[in-house]
Design a protein around this motif. Structure first.
Motif, PDB file in Angstrom:
ATOM      1  N   GLU A  27      27.823  33.270  42.599  1.00 28.86           N
ATOM      2  CA  GLU A  27      28.577  33.407  43.843  1.00 28.86           C
ATOM      3  C   GLU A  27      27.662  33.985  44.915  1.00 28.86           C
ATOM      4  O   GLU A  27      26.676  34.662  44.595  1.00 28.86           O
ATOM      5  N   ASP A  28      27.979  33.705  46.161  1.00 28.73           N
ATOM      6  CA  ASP A  28      27.178  34.365  47.190  1.00 28.73           C
ATOM      7  C   ASP A  28      27.787  35.728  47.506  1.00 28.73           C
ATOM      8  O   ASP A  28      28.967  35.996  47.256  1.00 28.73           O
ATOM      9  N   ASP A  29      26.895  36.575  47.995  1.00 29.24           N
ATOM     10  CA  ASP A  29      27.225  37.968  48.280  1.00 29.24           C
ATOM     11  C   ASP A  29      28.440  38.082  49.219  1.00 29.24           C
ATOM     12  O   ASP A  29      29.288  38.959  49.065  1.00 29.24           O
ATOM     13  N   TRP A  30      28.549  37.142  50.153  1.00 28.04           N
ATOM     14  CA  TRP A  30      29.645  37.220  51.131  1.00 28.04           C
ATOM     15  C   TRP A  30      31.009  37.065  50.445  1.00 28.04           C
ATOM     16  O   TRP A  30      31.912  37.874  50.645  1.00 28.04           O
ATOM     17  N   HIS A  31      31.161  36.025  49.605  1.00 22.34           N
ATOM     18  CA  HIS A  31      32.464  35.830  48.941  1.00 22.34           C
ATOM     19  C   HIS A  31      32.755  36.941  47.939  1.00 22.34           C
ATOM     20  O   HIS A  31      33.901  37.346  47.766  1.00 22.34           O
ATOM     21  N   ASN A  32      31.687  37.412  47.234  1.00 25.76           N
ATOM     22  CA  ASN A  32      31.918  38.405  46.179  1.00 25.76           C
ATOM     23  C   ASN A  32      32.252  39.787  46.760  1.00 25.76           C
ATOM     24  O   ASN A  32      33.020  40.543  46.169  1.00 25.76           O
ATOM     25  N   PHE A  33      31.657  40.095  47.928  1.00 17.68           N
ATOM     26  CA  PHE A  33      31.834  41.447  48.487  1.00 17.68           C
ATOM     27  C   PHE A  33      32.369  41.450  49.918  1.00 17.68           C
ATOM     28  O   PHE A  33      33.471  41.949  50.169  1.00 17.68           O
ATOM     29  N   THR A  34      31.575  40.903  50.849  1.00 19.49           N
ATOM     30  CA  THR A  34      31.865  41.105  52.268  1.00 19.49           C
ATOM     31  C   THR A  34      33.253  40.594  52.660  1.00 19.49           C
ATOM     32  O   THR A  34      34.012  41.291  53.335  1.00 19.49           O
ATOM     33  N   ALA A  35      33.603  39.387  52.189  1.00 15.56           N
ATOM     34  CA  ALA A  35      34.910  38.822  52.542  1.00 15.56           C
ATOM     35  C   ALA A  35      36.042  39.683  52.005  1.00 15.56           C
ATOM     36  O   ALA A  35      37.158  39.660  52.518  1.00 15.56           O
ATOM     37  N   LEU A  36      35.743  40.461  50.946  1.00 21.67           N
ATOM     38  CA  LEU A  36      36.786  41.272  50.310  1.00 21.67           C
ATOM     39  C   LEU A  36      36.750  42.704  50.838  1.00 21.67           C
ATOM     40  O   LEU A  36      37.107  43.656  50.141  1.00 21.67           O
ATOM     41  N   ASN A  37      36.282  42.848  52.069  1.00 16.57           N
ATOM     42  CA  ASN A  37      36.285  44.153  52.729  1.00 16.57           C
ATOM     43  C   ASN A  37      35.324  45.138  52.075  1.00 16.57           C
ATOM     44  O   ASN A  37      35.578  46.348  52.053  1.00 16.57           O
ATOM     45  N   VAL A  80      37.459  34.195  44.469  1.00 20.48           N
ATOM     46  CA  VAL A  80      38.243  32.945  44.537  1.00 20.48           C
ATOM     47  C   VAL A  80      39.459  33.132  45.452  1.00 20.48           C
ATOM     48  O   VAL A  80      39.984  32.166  46.005  1.00 20.48           O
ATOM     49  N   GLN A  81      39.883  34.385  45.661  1.00 21.75           N
ATOM     50  CA  GLN A  81      40.908  34.649  46.698  1.00 21.75           C
ATOM     51  C   GLN A  81      40.413  34.107  48.028  1.00 21.75           C
ATOM     52  O   GLN A  81      41.108  33.366  48.730  1.00 21.75           O
ATOM     53  N   ALA A  82      39.162  34.530  48.379  1.00 20.90           N
ATOM     54  CA  ALA A  82      38.607  34.141  49.681  1.00 20.90           C
ATOM     55  C   ALA A  82      38.402  32.627  49.735  1.00 20.90           C
ATOM     56  O   ALA A  82      38.763  31.972  50.717  1.00 20.90           O
ATOM     57  N   GLU A  85      46.079  51.810  30.899  1.00 25.60           N
ATOM     58  CA  GLU A  85      45.886  51.077  32.150  1.00 25.60           C
ATOM     59  C   GLU A  85      45.539  49.628  31.825  1.00 25.60           C
ATOM     60  O   GLU A  85      44.687  49.361  30.994  1.00 25.60           O
ATOM     61  N   ILE A  86      46.231  48.675  32.470  1.00 26.90           N
ATOM     62  CA  ILE A  86      45.885  47.289  32.146  1.00 26.90           C
ATOM     63  C   ILE A  86      45.473  46.435  33.335  1.00 26.90           C
ATOM     64  O   ILE A  86      44.906  45.368  33.136  1.00 26.90           O
ATOM     65  N   LEU A  87      45.755  46.879  34.560  1.00 27.54           N
ATOM     66  CA  LEU A  87      45.319  46.018  35.672  1.00 27.54           C
ATOM     67  C   LEU A  87      45.294  46.756  36.994  1.00 27.54           C
ATOM     68  O   LEU A  87      45.869  47.840  37.132  1.00 27.54           O
ATOM     69  N   GLY A  88      44.620  46.148  37.986  1.00 23.75           N
ATOM     70  CA  GLY A  88      44.589  46.660  39.347  1.00 23.75           C
ATOM     71  C   GLY A  88      45.322  45.687  40.250  1.00 23.75           C
ATOM     72  O   GLY A  88      45.336  44.480  39.986  1.00 23.75           O
ATOM     73  N   SER A  89      45.915  46.210  41.325  1.00 20.44           N
ATOM     74  CA  SER A  89      46.703  45.322  42.180  1.00 20.44           C
ATOM     75  C   SER A  89      46.919  45.962  43.550  1.00 20.44           C
ATOM     76  O   SER A  89      46.509  47.104  43.780  1.00 20.44           O
ATOM     77  N   GLY A  90      47.560  45.239  44.428  1.00 18.68           N
ATOM     78  CA  GLY A  90      47.912  45.813  45.725  1.00 18.68           C
ATOM     79  C   GLY A  90      48.286  44.736  46.710  1.00 18.68           C
ATOM     80  O   GLY A  90      48.274  43.546  46.393  1.00 18.68           O
ATOM     81  N   MET A  91      48.601  45.185  47.945  1.00 20.85           N
ATOM     82  CA  MET A  91      48.884  44.241  49.026  1.00 20.85           C
ATOM     83  C   MET A  91      47.554  43.857  49.661  1.00 20.85           C
ATOM     84  O   MET A  91      46.738  44.727  49.985  1.00 20.85           O
ATOM     85  N   VAL A  92      47.322  42.569  49.825  1.00 21.63           N
ATOM     86  CA  VAL A  92      46.029  42.096  50.327  1.00 21.63           C
ATOM     87  C   VAL A  92      45.730  42.762  51.675  1.00 21.63           C
ATOM     88  O   VAL A  92      46.562  42.771  52.586  1.00 21.63           O
ATOM     89  N   HIS A  93      44.523  43.356  51.774  1.00 21.75           N
ATOM     90  CA  HIS A  93      44.135  44.102  52.977  1.00 21.75           C
ATOM     91  C   HIS A  93      44.070  43.165  54.181  1.00 21.75           C
ATOM     92  O   HIS A  93      43.537  42.055  54.062  1.00 21.75           O
ATOM     93  N   PRO A  94      44.598  43.591  55.343  1.00 23.90           N
ATOM     94  CA  PRO A  94      44.549  42.731  56.537  1.00 23.90           C
ATOM     95  C   PRO A  94      43.123  42.273  56.862  1.00 23.90           C
ATOM     96  O   PRO A  94      42.933  41.153  57.346  1.00 23.90           O
ATOM     97  N   ASN A  95      42.123  43.114  56.583  1.00 14.62           N
ATOM     98  CA  ASN A  95      40.735  42.700  56.846  1.00 14.62           C
ATOM     99  C   ASN A  95      40.353  41.485  55.998  1.00 14.62           C
ATOM    100  O   ASN A  95      39.578  40.640  56.432  1.00 14.62           O
ATOM    101  N   VAL A  96      40.864  41.423  54.767  1.00 15.84           N
ATOM    102  CA  VAL A  96      40.554  40.288  53.887  1.00 15.84           C
ATOM    103  C   VAL A  96      41.223  39.038  54.437  1.00 15.84           C
ATOM    104  O   VAL A  96      40.607  37.968  54.531  1.00 15.84           O
ATOM    105  N   ILE A  97      42.479  39.175  54.824  1.00 13.01           N
ATOM    106  CA  ILE A  97      43.209  38.016  55.369  1.00 13.01           C
ATOM    107  C   ILE A  97      42.486  37.489  56.607  1.00 13.01           C
ATOM    108  O   ILE A  97      42.280  36.282  56.761  1.00 13.01           O
ATOM    109  N   ALA A  98      42.031  38.420  57.476  1.00 11.96           N
ATOM    110  CA  ALA A  98      41.321  37.995  58.692  1.00 11.96           C
ATOM    111  C   ALA A  98      39.971  37.364  58.353  1.00 11.96           C
ATOM    112  O   ALA A  98      39.593  36.335  58.929  1.00 11.96           O
ATOM    113  N   SER A  99      39.220  37.948  57.400  1.00  7.63           N
ATOM    114  CA  SER A  99      37.924  37.373  56.996  1.00  7.63           C
ATOM    115  C   SER A  99      38.081  35.943  56.529  1.00  7.63           C
ATOM    116  O   SER A  99      37.160  35.145  56.619  1.00  7.63           O
TER     117      SER A  99
END
Ligand code: DAH
Length: 366
Positions: free
Chosen positions: A134-144, A178-180, A292-306
């Motif tokens: 994967e490229d660095d942008w999709h793996n990290f930057t796009a995900l805030n 893959v979200q991004a 503990e079995i998983l992590g979750s949350g509401m998608v950050h607005p920065n991610v949606i905008a990216s």
């Protein structure tokens, strides 16, 4: 004249006695070959007076024809008896019971992926994929997680050489890129603009520099993502609660949301399920311990905008879970490293029948 009848009876005798095709051919060569007895007679014709030559020649020719005919007849007789012998010796006894065939088994990871697809499929999720490299942008930057953000240190990344155009590359540390990729898909954006909802799960390989009984450099995660205009945290909780009850096949499963932090979600929560420990073994579904079995949350607005969507319009939730981990918990497999050793004894013990496709109506696990 005497010669002729001696040669005739010798040749016909050899043909009759030939027990196989090789002996028959030897008989043919002895009579009709270059140095054969009948060929020898032919050669004497030249020295005879014309009258004799005509009469003797005709008899030699007749003998030659007779011998050829006998050879053909013997050949088909031998062929028929060889076939008959072969058929008799190779007779198939159709009444014998079939020999047992070795059966392969499905690896627990494939099985759990199928179980995930069965459960989330019932909730309207589809299966999405992305690249392992994967490229660095999709793996990290796009995900805030911008460059130099301390959150990058949460994941022990395998960095790869840059692409020729200078793009930094990694082995993806999670399935979240893959979200991004999916939100950026023009068809998905059109579907959302038309009022549709995006619901995907992303089961796949992930990589981190880690190696012990519960961590391997390559492991598996499943990502979940829902994006539309109205999905809220209550939906997230209900979805994950239903999933956990279905997956672990425990109706009254103790379940809790615990506040947490992920750069790509706000608010973020980790999910724990109730369990008990006995003799070093975990039992899911009862007891006073939490796992503990998983992590979750509401998608950050920065991610949606990216990802090219307007966070004032779109919202949704995401979650990420270790497939190997939930497989270990559900099927009581103690060491993660054994998943990747390809030991057939292990596969026979922990593997699944290829013919039993998991489904919510027919049963998920064993
Ligand atoms: N990507 C996270 C990890 O690998 C897991 C995760 C946590 C994924 C929360 C999510 C999420 O989508 O909302 O540690």
């Amino acid at each position: 004249m005497d010669d002729l009848s001696t040669i005739r009876s010798a040749a016909l005798g050899a043909i009759e006695q030939a027990a196989d095709l090789a002996a028959l051919d030897a008989a043919r060569v002895a009579a009709l070959g270059k140095k054969g007895s009948v060929t020898g007679l032919m050669k004497t014709l030249g020295g005879l007076a014309p009258e004799q030559r005509k009469e003797f020649g005709a008899r030699v020719n007749q003998l030659k024809g007779e011998i050829e005919g006998e050879i053909e007849a013997r050949k088909s007789a031998l062929g028929a008896s060889t076939l008959a012998a072969k058929l008799a010796s190779e007779k198939v006894d159709v009444s014998l019971p079939a020999r047992p065939e070795g059966h392969g088994t499905l690896h627990p990871i494939g099985q759990v992926m199928d179980e995930l697809a069965a459960i989330f499929g019932e909730m309207g999720f589809t299966w999405a994929d992305g690249p392992d490299i994967e490229d660095d942008w999709h793996n990290f930057t796009a995900l805030n997680i911008p460059p130099d953000h301390p959150a990058r240190q949460m994941q022990d990344t395998f960095y790869l050489p840059q692409r020729a155009d200078g793009t930094p590359m990694v082995l993806r540390t999670h399935t979240s890129p893959v979200q991004a990729r999916t939100m950026l898909d023009k068809n998905v954006q059109k579907m959302l603009a038309d009022g549709g909802a995006l619901r995907i799960i992303v089961p796949g390989r992930t990589f981190r520099i880690d190696n012990d009984a519960t961590h391997t450099p390559m492991f598996h995660q499943v990502e979940g993502l829902v994006i539309d205009r109205t999905t809220h945290m209550g939906h997230l909780k209900g979805c994950l609660y239903d999933f956990c009850r279905a997956f672990f096949e425990v109706d009254e499963l103790p379940f809790r949301f615990r506040p947490s932090y992920f750069p790509f979600t706000e608010p973020s929560a980790e999910v724990d399920i109730g369990c008990s420990w006995k003799d070093g073994e975990v039992r899911i579904g009862a007891g006073d311990s939490w796992l503990e079995i998983l992590g979750s949350g509401m998608v950050h607005p920065n991610v949606i905008a990216s990802c090219g969507l307007d966070p004032a319009i779109y919202q949704g939730f995401a979650f990420g879970m270790g497939i190997d981990r939930i497989a270990m918990l559900k099927y009581g497999i103690p060491d993660l490293r054994s998943f990747f050793e390809s030991d057939l004894r292990w596969l026979r013990h922990y593997g699944f029948s290829a013919l039993e496709w998991p489904s919510l109506t027919q049963g998920l696990g064993r």
